[in-house]
Design a protein around this motif. Structure first.
Motif: not given
Lengths: 552, 105
Positions: B24-52
């Motif tokens: 999952l990338n920061p804009v909610g799309g899906w990338t093949e590259k781990v380097e481009e992944a959206a990163v959650a640095n806390s459980p709170d940051e993970r929640q919106p990523l999970e929604a995407k």
């Protein structure tokens, strides 16, 4: 070879059409992943580490040249130019797309192939001796019975959702080349005192996290009762096999927990109820299927071949290959060729599309259009005239398939391991490659003699490590790969489960450790005629432990 | 050596159509590259990523999703666990295959 009749063709075509529709409904969202997953698995389509993986059934390991060419074509057109032959005598493609899979299955159906029951808790591809129909000491071709089992077990409504997967293997010789005693059911064709042929029946063998050797539940089963007896075993298993715990669901656990005698009694009681009903095999049906497995029309040839001898004399590498890779045939003037898919430093069981095509050509020209896949991840040309061996060897050399190492330490079984498999904990292929390179010297391999080395990347034991003379099990310890060594396993007629020898070795240490085990064997053997497994059985683990760990 | 982050997670799945490993990338799309992944640095940051990620499931883009531990190593986002590292690159025995192919080409 067995040929599809109209029923078979329709059946497989309908199945492909059904799966095509299921894929379309998945892509459109009409089916969720949870709904779709069991459907794709029933068609051999897994999701692995990097991509989908399609496992194609090769019934009892037998293929025609046309089928092998189709496998090459699929590798080229839909995959990445290669396939992986497995210990269930099947082939796996590591990179097919979901979108392409219906087309792949359509292509397979054109050559009477499919991927049905290569996954799921059902009766899987029934395996056989890869020398079936050719072995010099064979009582009867076991593939006739494998085909009967295939027809009975395919989409058997009662056994589509067993407690766990179920594997059957059949042999027709005293020498067991199909590892029947580590199968859920192992069947060995035998003769009774009256000279009739029937089956010795073994139940409850298996590997995985709880390796067990099958128990013989019947010394002699008349052939006409094969299906009723299998039906009885499966019914007892289906009723009493554990469904509460995936790891205790195989029939081996049922045999172990119930006791062999009690379970045998239950099977026999069930059998009594059904033995003389619709399950009795009509002789004309057996004859109809047996006709497909009639031996080829061999030419009359002398037992020895002057041409072969001259070719051997002129080419020492060829002579080595003949000595190692060619086995005696029941027909005078013919031999059985094992094509090693264990080139030095190569991934065990992998073959490129070009290699598959070349093997198909040799199959058609020199082996009466038959090729086999062995559970040891090699290919076999079962019927080659001794006069033609040199031409076959040259054909194989052209595509790097003429390695003379069958049964030697570099003829390694290895699962795909963490390089491909979603279940694996450690890599298997690089370990196999490093060991293969360490023992690359043909003279050294010859000096060591027969030695079966088998590697699994997790406790599921797809690489058969429990029954390797030397077994290697990969484990993950705090994100580092370690490898446990087991010694003394065997999958032949004297089946044994290997014993863990001590603590594991890192990936940097494992090749040296294996070499130490082999060197210890060389030191302790009474003569070069005493094989590794015989020496181990004579002396036990102590000298090996001392060498590896400095203590017993 | 770059300093490791204490908590860093990405969301990964397999693309439905071909099974390819995606992040999952920061804009909610899906990338093949781990380097481009959206990163959650806390459980709170993970929640919106999970929604995407759930939106990706609902849109039939991926087969499933799961959390992957990641870290910045030498300024580059990489997977922490061996299995995920191999998954993100391709088989170690075939450098010509998988996402690593372009690196080793």
């Amino acid at each position: 070879m067995y040929r599809y009749d109209e029923f078979d063709h329709d059946f497989v075509r309908q199945r492909v059409a059904q799966f095509k529709d299921q894929v379309e409904r998945r892509l459109s969202g009409d089916l969720t992943e949870d709904e779709f997953k069991p459907l794709r698995l029933q068609n051999g389509l897994y999701l692995q580490l990097h991509a989908y993986m399609l496992r194609v059934a090769v019934p009892y390991g037998t293929l025609s040249s046309k089928q092998m060419r189709k496998l090459a074509h699929i590798a080229r057109k839909y995959d990445k130019g290669y396939g992986h032959f497995t210990t269930r005598q099947n082939i796996q493609y590591n990179w097919p797309t979901l979108v392409d899979t219906p087309a792949i299955l359509e292509e397979l159906a054109e050559v009477e192939m499919h991927a049905i029951q290569t996954s799921g808790n059902c009766i899987r591809n029934t395996t056989a001796d890869h020398f079936a129909g050719a072995a010099a000491d064979e009582i009867e071709d076991p593939r006739v019975w494998c085909e009967i089992i295939r027809q009975w077990s395919t989409l058997h409504p009662e056994f589509a959702f067993l407690p766990r997967k179920f594997k059957i293997a059949v042999i027709g010789t005293k020498e067991d080349r199909a590892a029947i005693q580590v199968h859920d059911i192992g069947l060995a064709l035998v003769r009774n005192y009256a000279g009739e042929t029937g089956f010795a029946v073994y139940v409850g063998g298996g590997q995985g996290r709880t390796p067990m050797i099958a128990k013989k539940v019947r010394d002699f089963l008349p052939k006409e009762h094969l299906l009723s007896y299998l039906e009885a075993i499966l019914r007892v298993y289906n009723q009493f096999g554990r469904r509460d715990n995936k790891y205790k669901a195989r029939i081996k656990i049922l045999v172990h927990e119930t006791g062999t005698q009690e379970l045998t009694d239950a099977i026999e009681a069930e059998w009594e109820e059904i033995k003389d009903t619709v399950f009795t095999l009509p002789q004309e049906e057996v004859d109809r299927i047996a006709a497909y497995f009639e031996p080829p029309r061999f030419e009359t040839r002398p037992i020895t071949s002057a041409k072969l001898q001259a070719d051997k004399d002129a080419n020492p590498d060829f002579a080595d290959w003949v000595d190692r890779n060619v086995a005696p045939h029941k027909q005078a003037g013919y031999g059985i060729v094992t094509i090693s898919l264990k080139g030095i430093g190569e991934a065990p069981g992998d073959a490129s599309a070009e290699q598959m095509d070349a093997v198909a050509d040799l199959t058609e020209r020199y082996s009466y259009d038959e090729v086999r896949v062995s559970h040891e991840q090699n290919l076999v040309l079962p019927h080659v005239a001794l006069d033609d061996l040199f031409a076959v060897w040259n054909g194989l050399r052209d595509v790097d398939l003429a390695t003379s190492n069958v049964g030697f330490v570099t003829d390694i079984i290895a699962c795909p391991g963490l390089d491909y498999c979603a279940l694996a904990n450690a890599r298997s292929i690089p370990v196999a490659q490093n060991i293969s390179k360490r023992f690359a010297d043909p003279d050294r391999q010859k000096e060591i003699g027969p030695l079966k080395l088998k590697i699994s990347g997790c406790i599921n034991a797809c690489g058969h490590h429990h029954v390797g003379h030397i077994g290697i099990l990969g484990v993950d310890r705090k994100n580092e790969e370690f490898y446990q060594i087991t010694l003394g396993g065997s999958a032949d007629e004297n089946t044994s489960i290997g014993k863990i020898i001590g603590q594991g070795f890192s990936s940097d240490e494992i090749t040296d450790a294996v070499e130490n085990v082999v060197d210890t064997y060389i030191d302790i053997r009474t003569s070069p005629d005493e094989s590794f497994i015989d020496a181990y059985r004579r002396v036990g683990e102590t000298p090996f432990k001392e060498r590896l760990y400095g203590r017993a | 050596m770059a300093k490791k982050q204490i908590y860093a997670e990405a969301i990964t799945g397999n693309r439905l159509t071909d099974g390819a490993v995606v992040y999952l990338n920061p804009v909610g799309g899906w990338t093949e590259k781990v380097e481009e992944a959206a990163v959650a640095n806390s459980p709170d940051e993970r929640q919106p990523l999970e929604a995407k990620a759930n939106a990706g499931l609902a849109g039939q883009l991926i087969t499933h999703w799961e959390i992957a531990e990641v870290e910045h190593r030498d300024g580059k986002l990489t997977a922490v666990k061996n299995k995920e590292a191999i998954r993100s690159r391709g088989p170690t025995v075939r450098r010509d295959l998988g996402k690593q192919a372009e690196i080793y080409a």
